[in-house]
Design a protein around this motif. Structure first.
Motif, short mmCIF file in Angstrom:
data_model
loop_
_atom_site.label_atom_id
_atom_site.label_comp_id
_atom_site.label_asym_id
_atom_site.label_seq_id
_atom_site.Cartn_x
_atom_site.Cartn_y
_atom_site.Cartn_z
N SER A 219 4.89 2.09 4.19
CA SER A 219 4.47 1.30 5.34
C SER A 219 2.95 1.46 5.52
O SER A 219 2.35 2.40 4.98
CB SER A 219 5.18 1.79 6.60
OG SER A 219 4.75 3.11 6.91
N PRO A 220 2.31 0.61 6.29
CA PRO A 220 0.87 0.76 6.52
C PRO A 220 0.51 2.11 7.14
O PRO A 220 -0.55 2.67 6.85
CB PRO A 220 0.55 -0.39 7.48
CG PRO A 220 1.62 -1.39 7.25
CD PRO A 220 2.84 -0.62 6.91
N ILE B 176 2.70 -2.25 -0.13
CA ILE B 176 2.53 -1.89 1.27
C ILE B 176 3.05 -3.03 2.15
O ILE B 176 2.63 -4.19 1.98
CB ILE B 176 1.06 -1.60 1.60
CG1 ILE B 176 0.53 -0.47 0.71
CG2 ILE B 176 0.89 -1.22 3.07
CD1 ILE B 176 -0.96 -0.20 0.88
N ILE C 3 -0.34 -5.79 -1.15
CA ILE C 3 -0.06 -5.91 0.28
C ILE C 3 0.77 -7.17 0.51
O ILE C 3 0.38 -8.27 0.09
CB ILE C 3 -1.35 -5.97 1.10
CG1 ILE C 3 -2.20 -4.71 0.85
CG2 ILE C 3 -1.05 -6.12 2.59
CD1 ILE C 3 -3.54 -4.73 1.55
N ALA D 248 -4.87 -0.38 4.50
CA ALA D 248 -4.05 -0.77 3.35
C ALA D 248 -4.92 -1.33 2.22
O ALA D 248 -4.74 -0.98 1.05
CB ALA D 248 -3.00 -1.79 3.78
N CYS E 99 1.13 0.77 -5.52
CA CYS E 99 1.84 0.87 -4.24
C CYS E 99 2.01 -0.51 -3.63
O CYS E 99 1.06 -1.31 -3.61
CB CYS E 99 1.08 1.77 -3.27
SG CYS E 99 1.96 2.07 -1.72
N SER F 269 6.53 2.52 -2.50
CA SER F 269 6.69 1.53 -1.44
C SER F 269 6.50 2.26 -0.12
O SER F 269 7.28 3.15 0.22
CB SER F 269 8.08 0.88 -1.50
OG SER F 269 8.24 -0.04 -0.43
N VAL G 178 0.27 5.12 4.35
CA VAL G 178 -0.64 5.11 3.20
C VAL G 178 -1.98 5.74 3.54
O VAL G 178 -2.81 5.95 2.65
CB VAL G 178 -0.88 3.67 2.67
CG1 VAL G 178 0.41 3.08 2.17
CG2 VAL G 178 -1.50 2.79 3.74
N VAL H 62 -2.92 -1.91 -5.56
CA VAL H 62 -2.29 -2.03 -4.26
C VAL H 62 -1.85 -3.47 -4.07
O VAL H 62 -2.64 -4.41 -4.27
CB VAL H 62 -3.26 -1.62 -3.12
CG1 VAL H 62 -2.70 -2.04 -1.75
CG2 VAL H 62 -3.50 -0.12 -3.15
#
Length: 719
Positions: free
Chosen positions: A674-675, A659, A688, A707, A657, A672, A678, A686
């Protein structure tokens, strides 16, 4: 079903010692019996289901019984078709009995009634999850299986007594639970039923009275516990079992619900309603966040929900003046006292819109009682005839519509935000600046913060169409009664002696019995309106006081499982759970805590912990018990695609993912998000992007912490 062709075990070469027939032959024979029984049960269920579907539906209770049988047979058949040998989770051997007890997702017996599997939720299966070396609960040994594509790819034995070995156990230094944590993630939540730990099992099997809080940081298995607890309550709680009570599972967002949607059926339960708070209202799916933090704060208070009662009460004031009512035969006078008495007729809890017909009936009764002496029998105008005419009288109906109008919930709440005097009357604690802040030009520009008020108004007002349906129903009953009167009169005239059964038709009760009083237009039920016997709320730390009112209104028993982490509250959570929930209206609160992080590697937690403690020094940060061997990668934003490509090439399974990067669209095994979206999810990798852009203060720190802790294998932070 996944049926193996040559035995149930498919152990890799490195586990050759575990393939010793002395260790697994008995299991293989047992699995073969399970497979035979499954084939028999599936065939029998299929035949019974086909027969039930072909049978006449009938009417009334017979139709309900037939539909219920079809539903139950279909649900059982779906469950059995879902599994093959992997219906079995493991086995236990008691110290006082060498015969193994096999534990399954469902109970299963052969044609002779011999128990092949005990249901994981039954008391007999409890030691499989709860036994520890400190408290073995009478066990000599325990074995857990890992199933891969219908075969046992590995298994783990634990021995609790010196006699438990006896050449029948394969011991290693990895428990089934720790080993399972290394498996790749998928789009669905992993099924960890076989590896539930003792601390989690104690929560799963706790009773349903009051509110049980499951507090724990990332990776402690809160959601796993909540889902398994739901299945266990449906199986074991007499208030909920056999569909006696409905259960609602509330998650934070739709990606989360999709993630967990397959878990309850895999645990043997179907039919639990799952939703987000948005789904509770027709306006919910299209709303966005409240742009003004101060307005959001004002609407989040429980007091604003309670203001709805006053907002409706404004429309329930009886007229202060009397009025004359002219009919074809008489003139009747309605006093203010008559209005007040009629307005008081609906019982507590009757929705506003659905109460108007009761008020009309009461008002007509008052008028008839007051004027009983004025009626002249010689005129042939009976009270019943007059009552029937008054129910259709346009003057009376018009007066009632003006005195007790039918209201839409959207209009009621919209008026609060566009008519300052109305808001001041309904919420007198607000000051002038707060009232001004709550005003807006478009009354229907709904936000998330409006949903609790819309919900309260909708529940308080009820069905806007109820009045019309009730009048139509009454008209149909009156027409049937008139027709039946003619039939009865004809029968009475043909009865020469006036005795016997025909004479009994003079009774009004028997005449009424001949008429179908059921509702002419059935209303489609709102599946999320409740009441529910139990509600499970995940990520509950985010709920406002007003949002709690939406859920409490749907659960009169106040029976909740509440799952959350105060350190993951984006807007802060300074109180204790008990203080928070008692303020919301839940007074029987039990707190449980999970402190072991089974999911997030030590390498990730070492960097995530300072992030949250900088904003929340007392955060409940759990202790991680596993290492991935992979340090957190720090790099440049330009590395994103190359990093993902390399990971995908190296890992043929698992999910990743990105983020915080809306320019990345995702696809395949890479999401994909948004914070905010998730929360509650987990991924093998992950990435970020630009975490500083998540914001400042508690909200930004929580988003970064959440995240980071979604990673179960590797974390990359790109700036």
């Amino acid at each position: 079903m996944n049926q193996p062709t040559t035995g149930a075990f498919d152990l890799p070469e490195r586990l050759a010692a575990k393939a010793d027939p002395a260790l697994i032959a008995a299991d293989d024979r047992h699995f073969a019996e399970i497979a035979d029984t499954l084939r028999r049960d599936v065939a029998e269920l299929t035949a019974r289901l086909d027969q039930a579907r072909r049978s006449p539906g009938g009417a009334g209770q017979a139709a309900m019984d037939r539909d219920n049988e079809v539903h139950q047979l279909s649900a059982r058949l779906r469950t059995l078709n879902r599994f093959g040998h992997d219906l079995c989770l493991g086995r236990i051997v008691r110290a006082d009995d060498p015969e193994p007890i096999y534990v399954g997702r469902l109970g299963l017996a052969d044609a002779d009634g011999r128990r092949l599997l005990v249901d994981w939720r039954s008391p007999a299966a409890e030691p499989f999850f709860a036994a520890t070396h400190a408290n073995p609960m009478g066990l000599a040994s325990r074995r857990r299986y890992r199933w891969q594509r219908g075969k046992v790819g590995d298994y783990w034995d634990e021995v609790f007594t010196a006699d438990g070995l006896e050449g029948h156990a394969a011991l290693d230094d990895q428990s089934a639970f720790i080993a399972s944590l290394g498996s790749s993630r998928s789009e669905r939540m992993r099924d960890v039923l076989a590896t539930i730990q003792a601390d989690q099992d104690a929560i799963i099997r706790a009773g349903s009275r009051g509110a049980l809080v499951v507090d724990g940081g990332p990776g402690t298995g809160k959601t796993v516990v909540a889902l398994h607890r739901t299945a266990h309550l449906l199986y074991s709680d007499p208030r909920l079992g056999h569909r006696k009570g409905r259960v609602l599972f509330v998650g934070p967002h739709q990606p989360y619900l999709a993630y967990v949607s397959d878990v309850l059926p895999s645990l043997g339960e179907e039919g639990v309603q799952t939703c987000t708070l948005r789904d509770l209202l027709p306006e919910g799916p299209g709303v966005g966040p409240e742009p003004d933090p101060e307005v959001a704060r004002l609407k989040a208070a429980a007091g604003m929900v309670h203001a709805i009662e006053k907002a409706v009460a404004v429309y329930e004031e009886p007229p202060a003046e009397g009025r004359k009512l002219s009919t074809e035969w008489y003139e009747l006078w309605i006093d203010p006292e008559d209005w007040a008495e009629a307005f008081a007729a609906p019982g507590p809890g009757v929705p506003h819109n659905e109460a108007r017909q009761q008020i009309l009936d009461e008002l007509i009764t008052i008028l008839l009682d007051k004027n009983a002496d004025s009626f002249d029998d010689e005129d042939g105008i009976s009270p019943e005839v007059l009552r029937r005419e008054l129910r259709r009288d346009p003057e009376l109906l018009g007066a009632l519509r003006r005195a007790w109008p039918i209201l839409e919930h959207t209009d009621l709440v919209g008026d609060l935000w566009t008519v300052p005097a109305y808001l001041r009357l309904c919420a007198p604690w607000l000051d002038r600046e707060e009232i001004r802040a709550l005003q807006r030009t478009d009354p229907a520009a709904w936000t998330l913060a409006d949903l609790p008020l819309l919900d309260a108004a909708r529940r308080r007002l009820g069905d806007t169409d109820a009045d019309r349906r009730q009048r139509a129903h009454r008209a149909r009953i009156a027409a049937e009664r008139e027709l039946m009167d003619g039939v009865v009169d004809h029968l009475l005239k043909s009865d020469d002696d006036g005795e016997g059964a025909v004479a009994m038709l003079r009774g009004a009760d028997l005449r009424d019995a001949l008429i179908d009083h059921t509702e002419a237009e059935p209303v489609h039920p709102d599946l999320l309106a409740g009441p529910f016997a139990h509600i499970v709320v995940d990520e509950a730390q985010e709920l406002t006081d007003a949002e709690w009112q939406m859920l409490i209104a749907r659960c009169p028993s106040r029976s909740f499982t509440i799952v959350g982490d105060r350190a993951q509250a984006r807007h802060g959570f300074t109180e204790s759970w008990t203080e928070r929930l008692e303020r919301a209206g839940l007074d029987r609160v039990t707190i449980t805590s999970l402190t072991v992080n089974y999911r997030t590697p030590e390498e990730v937690m070492a960097e995530a912990e300072p992030v949250i403690r900088a904003a929340l020094p007392d955060a409940n940060v759990p202790t991680s018990i596993r290492r991935s061997g992979l340090p957190v990668h720090h790099g440049a934003r330009a590395e994103r695609d190359a990093l993902l490509d390399a990971w995908l090439a190296e890992h043929p399974e698992g999910t990743a993912c990105v983020i915080g990067d809306p320019t990345f669209l995702g696809g395949g095994r890479v999401r994909s998000l948004s914070p905010e979206l998730v929360k509650g999810l987990e991924f093998d990798l992950v990435v970020i992007v630009d975490p500083e852009s998540f914001g400042d203060g508690v909200e930004g720190a929580v988003d970064r912490y959440v995240a980071m802790t979604r990673a179960t294998g590797q974390l990359a932070i790109l700036r």
